[in-house]
Design a protein around this motif. Structure first.
Motif, mmCIF file in Angstrom:
data_model
loop_
_atom_site.group_PDB
_atom_site.id
_atom_site.type_symbol
_atom_site.label_atom_id
_atom_site.label_comp_id
_atom_site.label_asym_id
_atom_site.label_seq_id
_atom_site.Cartn_x
_atom_site.Cartn_y
_atom_site.Cartn_z
ATOM 1 N N ILE A 110 -0.902 112.192 76.012
ATOM 2 C CA ILE A 110 -0.429 111.786 77.342
ATOM 3 C C ILE A 110 1.091 111.793 77.397
ATOM 4 C CG2 ILE A 110 -0.341 109.856 78.974
ATOM 5 C CD1 ILE A 110 -3.170 109.149 78.134
ATOM 6 N N GLN A 142 -7.835 106.224 82.046
ATOM 7 C CA GLN A 142 -8.473 107.278 81.260
ATOM 8 C C GLN A 142 -9.244 106.696 80.085
ATOM 9 O OE1 GLN A 142 -5.945 110.551 79.828
ATOM 10 N NE2 GLN A 142 -7.615 111.915 80.399
ATOM 11 N N HIS A 184 -2.466 105.349 84.009
ATOM 12 C CA HIS A 184 -3.191 106.518 83.507
ATOM 13 C C HIS A 184 -3.847 106.224 82.159
ATOM 14 C CE1 HIS A 184 -4.410 110.526 82.801
ATOM 15 N NE2 HIS A 184 -3.397 110.906 82.045
ATOM 16 N N ALA A 224 3.901 105.244 77.265
ATOM 17 C CA ALA A 224 2.535 105.641 76.905
ATOM 18 C C ALA A 224 2.008 104.927 75.664
ATOM 19 C CB ALA A 224 2.464 107.159 76.740
#
Length: 397
Positions: free
Chosen positions: A151, A334, A330, A275
């Motif tokens: 990611i 995910q 995200h 991330a």
């Protein structure tokens, strides 16, 4: 004999771990390059408009075409990872993307450019073929970090598309940017395909059977449905703001060059930093808490973006905030998509398609809103998209 087994086993295990680490790095770099292809047009819109004798707002729809193409490619190609040879599929899609990017560089008008961008974006779905593979092969105790590395590569590619695309486009022309992307896609796509482990298809049956099961997979999992809708809202708000930002920066408010405006993409590096942190927060506090916090941060960034129409410092703060919110959301969503059903590849396809469909729709509306109401209209689209993403899922089903 036992001593010999231990002695030879440890080097073999260390060698396997090094090979796995190198493969993860290669996949992350390939992800960065392929993700950049979707966003190449956004920082180049002023240059493209000037070359074709049009206005930047009149060609803004080309950027949204790229996202629609990517959503279509995900819907069609990503489920094939369960039924065909993944190495061969990555190689073929990389070559198709290379040919389409070359066609975009040779385009003589907006329609031809949009068609080439559509094909390139539809074929550049390699990252979402590789994420389930990374999650499957990673050690359980390091799975979240491995997925977060991919990611991070994805968002680094988005930053590179804006920063390097703007700088190279300003210096050598927008067509050179597409040619360079074509070369990188061919080299890294084929290298990744060659390095992927050999595998047998894990499912038999019709070629596109994974596509036909998408609606039922989403319908049976409220958590997956919620992840899809919330990421569509978050990604739509980000797309509306980020794909229109070059129009603001190069317009009468700031009069920046395309290259200088492209440097704004450096703020997207916040996503690459966030991330791995977001993965740890998901493990510790749960996906729902992280998504809620991300939405709150994104909601704060929208008025800051509106203020940034006349105050550059507000744009700086808003750019960091919205990227941090997007990547945290995200990673959390995910994670849900990959773990909430017995068919993670199909669930991941549904999740990413929903996100990019939301992003493409919002960016298309933002382009029209900028033409009619200026930067305030773009911020309004982002705010509405966030509201829809949260309120639609706030009632338990």
């Amino acid at each position: 004999m036992p001593t010999t087994t231990v002695t030879t086993g440890r080097p073999a295990k260390a060698s396997a771990e090094r090979a796995g680490s190198l493969l993860l790095v290669l996949i992350a770099v390939c992800t960065a390059v392929t993700a950049a292809n979707i966003y190449l047009a956004a920082p180049l819109l002023p240059l493209i408009a000037h070359d074709f004798g049009s206005t930047a707002s009149a060609v803004a729809w080309v950027a949204s075409v790229a996202q629609f193409g990517y959503a279509f490619g995900l819907l069609v190609f990503a489920p094939l990872g369960d039924s065909v040879n993944r190495r061969r599929l990555v190689a073929v899609l990389s070559l198709v993307t290379t040919a389409a990017l070359t066609g975009a560089a040779l385009a003589t008008g907006t329609t031809a450019l949009a068609a080439a961008v559509l094909v390139a974006s539809a074929a550049t779905v390699v990252p979402q073929l590789l994420v389930p593979l990374v999650a499957q092969r990673a050690p359980v105790e390091r799975r979240a970090r491995h997925v977060a590395a991919v990611i991070a590569g994805l968002f680094t590619g988005i930053v590179a598309a804006r920063v390097l695309g703007g700088l190279i486009g300003q210096a050598f022309g927008w067509r050179v940017v597409f040619v360079g992307a074509a070369v990188l896609t061919a080299v890294l796509g084929l290298a990744t395909a060659y390095a992927l482990p050999a595998e047998r298809p894990r499912r038999s049956g019709p070629l596109f059977s994974g596509l036909t099961t998408l609606p039922s997979v989403v319908r049976r999992s409220p958590d997956l449905w919620r992840a899809c809708v919330r990421q569509a809202g978050m990604y739509g708000a980000w797309s509306a703001l980020w794909t229109s930002l070059a129009l603001l920066l190069t317009g009468p408010s700031y009069h920046l060059s395309t290259a200088t405006a492209g440097l704004f993409g450096l703020f997207g590096l916040a996503a690459s930093v966030v991330a791995p942190l977001a993965g740890g927060f998901v493990d510790r506090f749960g996906a729902a808490t992280v998504v809620r916090s991300a939405y709150l941060l994104a909601a704060v960034s929208v008025p800051l973006f509106w203020l940034g129409g006349h105050a550059l410092w507000a744009l700086f703060v808003a750019a960091v905030a919205v990227h941090a919110a997007l990547v945290a959301s995200h990673v959390a969503n995910q994670t849900l998509a990959l773990t909430t059903t017995a068919t993670p590849a199909t669930a991941n396809t549904a999740y990413v398609v929903a996100g990019f469909a939301g992003g493409a729709t919002a960016s298309a509306l933002a382009g029209s809103a900028f033409g009619w109401w200026g930067w305030g209209g773009v911020c309004a689209v982002a705010g509405v998209w966030l509201g829809l993403g949260w309120l639609t899922t706030s009632v338990r089903r």
